[in-house]
Design an enzyme around this catalytic site. Structure first.
Site, short mmCIF file in Angstrom:
data_model
loop_
_atom_site.label_atom_id
_atom_site.label_comp_id
_atom_site.label_asym_id
_atom_site.label_seq_id
_atom_site.Cartn_x
_atom_site.Cartn_y
_atom_site.Cartn_z
N CYS A 77 0.83 -1.20 0.00
CA CYS A 77 0.00 0.00 0.00
C CYS A 77 0.87 1.27 0.00
O CYS A 77 1.65 1.48 -0.92
CB CYS A 77 -1.00 -0.03 1.14
N HIS A 177 -3.77 -4.69 -0.06
CA HIS A 177 -3.49 -5.13 1.30
C HIS A 177 -3.47 -6.66 1.35
O HIS A 177 -4.52 -7.29 1.46
CB HIS A 177 -4.54 -4.59 2.27
N GLU A 179 -2.60 -8.50 3.73
CA GLU A 179 -2.99 -8.98 5.06
C GLU A 179 -4.50 -9.11 5.23
O GLU A 179 -4.96 -9.78 6.15
CB GLU A 179 -2.39 -8.08 6.15
#
Length: 195
Positions: A77, A177, A179
């Site tokens: 990001c 992202h 995650e």
């Protein structure tokens, strides 16, 4: 294996920590140069605004440390954007690892900015995308993007095609992202940790 998450005053780091914990990887969250340089893997994540984040990196000297690292480094990001040469967000000179400028999505009827939500990536190259199915979906939240360029190892199309992932030498990056991108994001993180 020693994995370091770089501490630089950016948001969303907790979800990166959770992602590493889910796959059983311990980590150190630090802005200490010696700890970063001695790591086997370095993760440079975050949510934030380019000029503020670069200001913090300069204050701590990390703007010089990060580009000089020799081990695998993974920016996500805002981390990816700061690894580029320049960002239109508040006219910010970045670290220049990737010789490309980050630009704001142009205002286009029918497209909301920020680009937020699930979108598919394609055109895979390199180690980070091993094992991914074609057109895998990942989660984006951004108003600025790097164009498709010589470093692009996966792309996405929103308003215009842009770089979803970049790679140059030991530097890897993802605009989305990982995650919070489910199994696809977890696969990418695991691929990075195996490099």
């Amino acid at each position: 294996m020693k994995t370091v998450i770089i501490k630089y005053n950016a948001g969303n780091v907790q979800s990166v920590m959770y992602a590493l914990e889910r796959i059983g990887t311990s980590y150190l969250y630090t802005d200490d140069e010696e700890e970063i340089r001695s790591a086997d893997k370095v993760i440079f994540p975050g949510v934030g605004e380019a000029s503020t984040a670069m200001s913090y990196l300069k204050k701590t000297g990390l703007d010089l440390v990060i580009p000089s690292l020799k081990q695998p480094v993974f920016g996500t990001c805002i981390g990816m954007q700061l690894m580029c040469k320049y960002s239109e967000e508040n006219d910010t000179k970045c670290m220049g690892i990737f010789d490309v400028d980050v630009k704001r999505f142009p205002a286009t009827p029918g497209f909301k900015v920020p680009h937020m939500g699930w979108n598919n990536i394609s055109g895979y190259k390199g180690e980070l995308t091993k094992g991914l199915t074609d057109d895998a979906y990942v989660y984006f939240v951004h108003s600025y993007a790097a164009p498709v360029c010589e470093y692009t190892v996966a792309s996405c199309d929103y308003v215009t095609p842009f770089s979803a992932m970049l790679q140059k030498d030991n530097f890897y990056a993802a605009q989305f992202h990982c995650e919070i991108s489910g199994n696809v994001g977890q696969q990418i993180i695991e691929n990075f940790l195996k490099i």
